[in-house]
Design a protein around this motif. Structure first.
Motif, mmCIF file in Angstrom:
data_model
loop_
_atom_site.group_PDB
_atom_site.id
_atom_site.type_symbol
_atom_site.label_atom_id
_atom_site.label_comp_id
_atom_site.label_asym_id
_atom_site.label_seq_id
_atom_site.Cartn_x
_atom_site.Cartn_y
_atom_site.Cartn_z
ATOM 1 N N GLU A 74 58.001 39.626 17.541
ATOM 2 C CA GLU A 74 58.170 40.537 16.284
ATOM 3 C C GLU A 74 56.961 41.093 15.960
ATOM 4 N N ALA A 75 55.833 40.645 16.006
ATOM 5 C CA ALA A 75 54.462 41.376 15.862
ATOM 6 C C ALA A 75 54.107 42.344 16.537
ATOM 7 N N ILE A 76 54.659 42.095 18.077
ATOM 8 C CA ILE A 76 54.424 43.170 19.031
ATOM 9 C C ILE A 76 55.309 44.381 18.557
ATOM 10 N N CYS A 77 56.411 44.067 18.419
ATOM 11 C CA CYS A 77 57.421 45.317 18.017
ATOM 12 C C CYS A 77 57.025 46.061 16.890
ATOM 13 N N GLN A 78 56.575 45.179 15.689
ATOM 14 C CA GLN A 78 56.030 45.994 14.491
ATOM 15 C C GLN A 78 54.670 46.868 15.022
ATOM 16 N N LEU B 131 57.413 43.005 27.136
ATOM 17 C CA LEU B 131 57.693 43.463 26.018
ATOM 18 C C LEU B 131 57.074 44.599 25.326
ATOM 19 N N ALA B 132 55.735 44.490 25.348
ATOM 20 C CA ALA B 132 54.886 45.527 24.839
ATOM 21 C C ALA B 132 55.068 46.986 25.394
ATOM 22 N N GLU B 133 55.208 46.750 26.751
ATOM 23 C CA GLU B 133 55.429 48.091 27.533
ATOM 24 C C GLU B 133 56.881 48.755 27.187
ATOM 25 N N GLN B 134 57.862 47.864 27.095
ATOM 26 C CA GLN B 134 59.279 48.066 26.854
ATOM 27 C C GLN B 134 59.059 48.853 25.384
ATOM 28 N N VAL B 135 58.662 48.475 24.397
ATOM 29 C CA VAL B 135 58.558 48.842 23.100
ATOM 30 C C VAL B 135 57.574 50.109 22.668
ATOM 31 N N GLY B 136 56.667 50.117 23.616
ATOM 32 C CA GLY B 136 55.463 51.283 23.482
ATOM 33 C C GLY B 136 54.255 50.694 22.664
ATOM 34 N N ALA B 137 54.052 49.508 22.862
ATOM 35 C CA ALA B 137 52.946 48.635 22.052
ATOM 36 C C ALA B 137 51.575 48.840 23.077
ATOM 37 N N ARG B 138 51.113 50.018 23.390
ATOM 38 C CA ARG B 138 50.104 50.198 24.460
ATOM 39 C C ARG B 138 48.446 50.872 23.709
ATOM 40 N N PRO B 139 47.695 50.319 24.362
ATOM 41 C CA PRO B 139 47.589 49.450 25.614
ATOM 42 C C PRO B 139 47.676 47.819 24.901
ATOM 43 N N ASP C 215 54.235 50.869 14.290
ATOM 44 C CA ASP C 215 53.195 51.465 13.487
ATOM 45 C C ASP C 215 52.319 52.126 14.458
ATOM 46 N N GLY C 216 52.479 52.277 15.739
ATOM 47 C CA GLY C 216 51.737 53.335 16.501
ATOM 48 C C GLY C 216 50.354 52.814 16.979
ATOM 49 N N VAL C 217 50.318 51.471 17.274
ATOM 50 C CA VAL C 217 48.902 50.919 17.611
ATOM 51 C C VAL C 217 49.165 50.218 18.916
#
Length: 352
Positions: free
Chosen positions: A254-258, A291-299, A262-264
């Motif tokens: 959940e925190a990764i998706c958030q 999961l981070a790659e899928q939702v766009g939490a990069r890097p 938030d664009g970070v």
């Protein structure tokens, strides 16, 4: 081992343990779920449930352990890394206590060397002083309490025993975390990043109904690390949830998706782990990275566990040396700040 003519000091470090091959995954899981601290049912029902859970989870768990590569033979690197830590600790204690003879022993809760094996070795060595030292920085009924209980129910050998119950804000522990986080943030450069302190979850009822101090200690330690590292964007989350119960949250997914919303980017710091094992090498490095790659939490960057980092080993050594000057159970550095029913220090004071 240090050699001297003074005290014979046994330091017993506790950790969870892990299977040493694919064939031992199922018995390891059985031992885990047959612990009353994990599943609170009476023995016959708990044993049956542990057998059922370990049977169902054997194949998926074996597949996950295999992801860590052939080096570990389908098992866990936890024991080899713990032995590296005990070797480093014994060397530092040799410098700190040159007049004494010190041996550091390892007792794992759910796989070898298990408590009974280590009790036999310590008893045969006949120490006159013992320090019980968990490799769990934060105290919980599911980890430290279970390990200490197994030890005290089994050990009948010589020596005055004292216990270090926790060290969630010990200076060396905080510095080792802060330094590793700063290194990850430097790697990220100028990109906006959020540090997620990911702790192993426990059922919420253990905190709200049983007075487990784990959540409080996680929060206090994270605040101390954030201050030490100068963080401005950070939060706490919990991983490894199993079963239908309500667990501490928010969850790490959940925190990764958030963070993505938030664009970070994300720096994951495994705040409750001192060595690499399946929760870091598979859950964080593979599953949550995907999961981070899928939702766009990069890097997505992951902070390594302390391992044998000098500040962490120095913390363990200082905790040991300080414990020798007292009896009973106490934290190293600040422990529980509130009134916690499951806090062993408070329990000892109430019983006095």
């Amino acid at each position: 081992m240090t050699r001297g003519g003074g005290r014979r000091i046994a330091v017993v470090v506790f950790n969870l343990g892990g299977p040493d091959s694919a064939a031992t995954v199922r018995p390891f899981l059985f031992n885990l779920f047959n612990d009353k601290a994990i599943i609170g049912l009476p023995a016959p029902f708990r044993t049956l449930l542990a057998w059922w859970i370990s049977s169902r989870r054997e194949k998926p768990a074996q597949a996950n352990y295999a992801l860590m590569g052939p080096r570990w033979n389908g098992g866990s690197p936890l024991l080899p890394q713990t032995l590296e830590q005990t070797t480093a600790l014994e060397a530092v204690l040799g410098e700190r206590l040159p007049g004494d003879t010190v041996r550091v022993f390892t007792a794992m809760r759910y796989w070898h060397p298990m408590t009974a094996e280590t009790v036999t070795r310590v008893t045969a060595w006949t120490p006159d002083q013992l320090v019980l030292l968990p490799l769990y920085p934060q105290y919980s009924t599911t980890t430290t309490a279970s390990s200490v209980k197994a030890w005290t129910e089994t050990y009948r050998g010589p020596g005055v025993t004292r216990t270090v119950c926790c060290y969630p804000q010990a200076p060396g522990w905080i510095e080792s975390q802060a330094a590793a986080i700063r290194a990850c943030l430097e790697e990220a450069g100028n990109r906006p990043m959020r540090v997620l302190f990911s702790a192993h979850g426990i059922p919420e009822r253990l905190v709200t109904q049983k007075g487990d101090p784990y959540q409080e200690q996680v929060e206090a330690g994270c605040a101390a690390v954030a201050a030490r590292a100068g963080l401005t964007d950070w939060s706490i989350c919990y991983q490894s949830r199993v079963g239908p119960m309500t667990w501490l949250g928010p969850s790490t997914p959940e925190a990764i998706c958030q963070a993505a919303v938030d664009g970070v980017g994300v720096v994951i710091a495994p705040i409750a782990f001192v060595s690499e094992h399946i929760e870091t090498l598979v859950e964080l490095d593979i599953e949550y990275a995907e999961l981070a790659e899928q939702v766009g939490a990069r890097p997505y960057l992951r902070v390594p566990t302390p391992g044998t980092a000098a500040p962490f080993i120095e913390t363990l050594a200082e905790a040991t040396v300080q414990a020798l000057d007292r009896t009973g159970t106490a934290p190293f550095g600040p422990g529980c700040q509130g009134d916690r029913a499951a806090c062993p220090c408070q329990a000892e004071r109430r019983a006095a």
